[in-house]
Motif scaffolding. Structure first.
Motif, PDB file in Angstrom:
ATOM      1  N   SER A   1      -0.263  -4.479 -37.447  1.00  0.00           N
ATOM      2  CA  SER A   1      -0.721  -5.857 -37.293  1.00  0.00           C
ATOM      3  C   SER A   1       0.062  -6.457 -36.134  1.00  0.00           C
ATOM      4  O   SER A   1       1.291  -6.374 -36.112  1.00  0.00           O
ATOM      5  CB  SER A   1      -0.467  -6.656 -38.578  1.00  0.00           C
ATOM      6  N   ASN A   2      -0.640  -7.047 -35.157  1.00  0.00           N
ATOM      7  CA  ASN A   2       0.079  -7.589 -34.014  1.00  0.00           C
ATOM      8  C   ASN A   2      -0.319  -9.037 -33.727  1.00  0.00           C
ATOM      9  O   ASN A   2      -0.646  -9.782 -34.640  1.00  0.00           O
ATOM     10  CB  ASN A   2      -0.099  -6.686 -32.792  1.00  0.00           C
TER      11      ASN A   2
ATOM     12  N   ARG B   1      -2.825  -6.680 -26.187  1.00  0.00           N
ATOM     13  CA  ARG B   1      -3.918  -6.014 -25.485  1.00  0.00           C
ATOM     14  C   ARG B   1      -4.967  -5.473 -26.448  1.00  0.00           C
ATOM     15  O   ARG B   1      -6.158  -5.602 -26.221  1.00  0.00           O
ATOM     16  CB  ARG B   1      -3.357  -4.878 -24.622  1.00  0.00           C
ATOM     17  N   TYR B   2      -4.514  -4.855 -27.547  1.00  0.00           N
ATOM     18  CA  TYR B   2      -5.427  -4.353 -28.576  1.00  0.00           C
ATOM     19  C   TYR B   2      -5.132  -5.121 -29.870  1.00  0.00           C
ATOM     20  O   TYR B   2      -4.470  -4.608 -30.774  1.00  0.00           O
ATOM     21  CB  TYR B   2      -5.256  -2.848 -28.776  1.00  0.00           C
ATOM     22  N   ALA B   3      -5.613  -6.359 -29.936  1.00  0.00           N
ATOM     23  CA  ALA B   3      -5.270  -7.256 -31.032  1.00  0.00           C
ATOM     24  C   ALA B   3      -5.982  -6.850 -32.322  1.00  0.00           C
ATOM     25  O   ALA B   3      -7.194  -6.632 -32.331  1.00  0.00           O
ATOM     26  CB  ALA B   3      -5.635  -8.690 -30.667  1.00  0.00           C
ATOM     27  N   VAL B   4      -5.216  -6.744 -33.423  1.00  0.00           N
ATOM     28  CA  VAL B   4      -5.784  -6.511 -34.754  1.00  0.00           C
ATOM     29  C   VAL B   4      -4.978  -7.300 -35.771  1.00  0.00           C
ATOM     30  O   VAL B   4      -3.754  -7.381 -35.693  1.00  0.00           O
ATOM     31  CB  VAL B   4      -5.789  -5.014 -35.149  1.00  0.00           C
ATOM     32  N   GLU B   5      -5.678  -7.889 -36.739  1.00  0.00           N
ATOM     33  CA  GLU B   5      -4.990  -8.589 -37.815  1.00  0.00           C
ATOM     34  C   GLU B   5      -4.488  -7.601 -38.853  1.00  0.00           C
ATOM     35  O   GLU B   5      -3.354  -7.686 -39.327  1.00  0.00           O
ATOM     36  CB  GLU B   5      -5.927  -9.600 -38.466  1.00  0.00           C
ATOM     37  N   HIS B   6      -5.340  -6.631 -39.217  1.00  0.00           N
ATOM     38  CA  HIS B   6      -4.962  -5.558 -40.144  1.00  0.00           C
ATOM     39  C   HIS B   6      -5.599  -4.264 -39.640  1.00  0.00           C
ATOM     40  O   HIS B   6      -6.798  -4.238 -39.338  1.00  0.00           O
ATOM     41  CB  HIS B   6      -5.457  -5.831 -41.567  1.00  0.00           C
ATOM     42  N   GLN B   7      -4.823  -3.200 -39.579  1.00  0.00           N
ATOM     43  CA  GLN B   7      -5.388  -1.912 -39.179  1.00  0.00           C
ATOM     44  C   GLN B   7      -4.697  -0.797 -39.959  1.00  0.00           C
ATOM     45  O   GLN B   7      -3.471  -0.671 -39.932  1.00  0.00           O
ATOM     46  CB  GLN B   7      -5.230  -1.676 -37.683  1.00  0.00           C
TER      47      GLN B   7
ATOM     48  N   SER C   1     -10.113  -1.023 -38.940  1.00  0.00           N
ATOM     49  CA  SER C   1      -9.494  -2.183 -38.308  1.00  0.00           C
ATOM     50  C   SER C   1     -10.224  -3.477 -38.635  1.00  0.00           C
ATOM     51  O   SER C   1     -11.457  -3.496 -38.763  1.00  0.00           O
ATOM     52  CB  SER C   1      -9.435  -1.997 -36.790  1.00  0.00           C
ATOM     53  N   GLN C   2      -9.458  -4.534 -38.780  1.00  0.00           N
ATOM     54  CA  GLN C   2      -9.985  -5.877 -38.996  1.00  0.00           C
ATOM     55  C   GLN C   2      -9.438  -6.786 -37.896  1.00  0.00           C
ATOM     56  O   GLN C   2      -8.237  -6.996 -37.784  1.00  0.00           O
ATOM     57  CB  GLN C   2      -9.571  -6.414 -40.368  1.00  0.00           C
ATOM     58  N   GLU C   3     -10.332  -7.319 -37.058  1.00  0.00           N
ATOM     59  CA  GLU C   3      -9.919  -8.188 -35.971  1.00  0.00           C
ATOM     60  C   GLU C   3      -9.562  -9.585 -36.490  1.00  0.00           C
ATOM     61  O   GLU C   3      -9.998  -9.997 -37.568  1.00  0.00           O
ATOM     62  CB  GLU C   3     -11.037  -8.320 -34.931  1.00  0.00           C
ATOM     63  N   PHE C   4      -8.780 -10.312 -35.693  1.00  0.00           N
ATOM     64  CA  PHE C   4      -8.571 -11.729 -35.958  1.00  0.00           C
ATOM     65  C   PHE C   4      -9.891 -12.481 -35.741  1.00  0.00           C
ATOM     66  O   PHE C   4     -10.730 -12.078 -34.932  1.00  0.00           O
ATOM     67  CB  PHE C   4      -7.540 -12.315 -34.987  1.00  0.00           C
ATOM     68  N   ASN C   5     -10.047 -13.574 -36.466  1.00  0.00           N
ATOM     69  CA  ASN C   5     -11.170 -14.479 -36.234  1.00  0.00           C
ATOM     70  C   ASN C   5     -10.632 -15.658 -35.428  1.00  0.00           C
ATOM     71  O   ASN C   5      -9.813 -16.435 -35.918  1.00  0.00           O
ATOM     72  CB  ASN C   5     -11.748 -14.956 -37.564  1.00  0.00           C
ATOM     73  N   LYS C   6     -11.060 -15.778 -34.181  1.00  0.00           N
ATOM     74  CA  LYS C   6     -10.507 -16.799 -33.298  1.00  0.00           C
ATOM     75  C   LYS C   6     -10.662 -18.206 -33.861  1.00  0.00           C
ATOM     76  O   LYS C   6      -9.850 -19.094 -33.601  1.00  0.00           O
ATOM     77  CB  LYS C   6     -11.159 -16.718 -31.912  1.00  0.00           C
TER      78      LYS C   6
END
Length: 388
Positions: A261-262, A267-273, A303-308
């Motif tokens: 999680s970053n 650069r490769y943003a993920v909330e949960h991976q 992977s789960q991306e952030f929701n802006k």
């Protein structure tokens, strides 16, 4: 770089400091390969694959190792050396080290044509973020050895590459970002290599336990936890690996499970991976100079991306924070023959096949979803490995 090399070469030919010195290196050459990747034109390649140059210095109970990063970004400050470790062995079976180097958690055995997934060995590209843990600032303590039947290594570490802090009060991210692409919104965070790091901002702990039950057998269990101020959650990983040699056969395996999680502006943003990487490799010594090798691997990523829309202060890249969930799976098999041309020289010929699968769930922002299909790639090639 020129002056550093002159100093090292001079030291190797001098006994003024009563040092035992040694130079070791490795060169992997791609003599010729043919690659075919779906949706791309086939290509023929040849050239240099890997270059390693290591300097070892020993004085009484102390030792030092310097590994130059000859194929890295040498124009970046503090990036000339990939490793610079000082070690101390005060008593038998104990070793302490500090400096810049690699965190001991992975095993990583190379295939015929490509390296391990953890080290970036893929024709199609993988989605996982947990890579080889090198270029870290490290403190290390190790106890045991082969004769005792086990060895345990504890590392405290932080990444030598750190996000560059921003002192612009108008910057909502808090770090310097690259805004060269207007479609990226606040842009991606800019990193720089440091000689020293603030452990309040980045600190990790890893431990690896090796077990030697009998001659020719080795098993290892590793674990890692990393707390980085910039990341939204703790990052962690576990690794189980082993080698077993009996007669003309050798079996090598490794399995890694990691959580990443970053930051929304990485650069490769993920909330949960959640990542799983596995390897099974078999070698058979056909003759004294001929070895057959089969290497199979997989990399499974959820992977789960952030929701802006849910990120405070409006930070985050526009293109990488769509709230999308995705599964990306890579599989490959790499097989061939290795001929021992000399004591330190191998010639290899092999073939590789890789398949990639992607599936994307509907995001909250209305982006496309569903089955994205399979993609295939294969390669034929040859190469030379030279140790010195």
């Amino acid at each position: 770089m020129k002056y550093i090399l002159i100093f090292l070469l001079t030291a190797l030919n001098s006994n003024v400091f009563a040092l035992d010195t040694e130079v070791k290196g490795f060169i992997a050459l791609n003599t010729l390969s043919y690659e075919s990747v779906e949706d791309r034109d086939p290509s023929m390649k040849m050239g240099i694959g890997t270059i390693d140059l290591k300097f070892y210095f020993n004085h009484e109970d102390f030792g030092a190792k310097i590994k130059l990063d000859l194929d890295g970004q040498l124009d970046e400050p503090n990036n000339l050396y990939e490793e610079a470790m000082l070690t101390w062995r005060p008593v038998r079976n104990w070793r302490f080290g500090i400096g810049k180097g690699k965190v001991r958690i992975h095993q990583v055995s190379y295939g015929i044509l490509e390296s391990h997934y953890i080290d970036g060995g893929s024709l199609l590209g993988t989605k996982h973020s947990f890579r080889d843990q090198d270029r870290k600032i490290i403190g290390e303590a190790s106890y045991g050895g082969y004769r005792k039947g086990f060895r345990n290594t504890l590392n405290v570490f932080a990444d030598a590459r750190q996000p560059k802090a921003s002192y612009d009060e108008r910057n909502p991210v808090g770090y310097v970002t690259d805004r060269s692409n207007p479609n990226e919104g606040e842009g991606t965070i800019v990193y720089e290599t440091e000689k020293e790091i603030d452990t309040r901002k980045d600190i990790g702990v890893s431990n690896k336990f090796y077990y030697y039950p009998k001659r020719g057998a080795e098993f290892a269990l590793g674990a890692l936890v990393r707390d980085r101020e910039i990341d939204y959650n703790l990052n962690w990983a576990a690794d189980f690996s082993g080698k077993y040699r009996t007669g003309d056969w050798e079996f090598i395996f490794e399995y890694t499970f990691a959580y990443v999680s970053n930051h929304p502006n990485d650069r490769y943003a993920v909330e949960h991976q959640y990542e799983q990487l596995g390897q099974l490799q078999v070698r058979y010594e056909l003759t004294e100079i001929t070895t057959l090798q089969v290497n199979t691997e997989f990399a499974l990523v959820n992977s789960q991306e952030f929701n802006k829309n849910n990120i405070p202060n409006g930070v985050g890249q526009l293109n990488s924070n769509r709230g999308q969930n995705a599964h990306t799976n890579n599989y490959k098999v790499d097989f061939g023959v290795i001929w021992k041309m000399a004591k330190r020289v191998n010639f290899k010929v092999g073939a590789l096949y890789e398949r990639k699968y992607e599936w994307k769930a509907l995001s909250h922002l209305g982006y496309a979803h569903g089955y994205a299909g399979f993609k295939d790639a294969w390669a034929l090639g040859s190469g030379v490995n030279f140790w010195f």
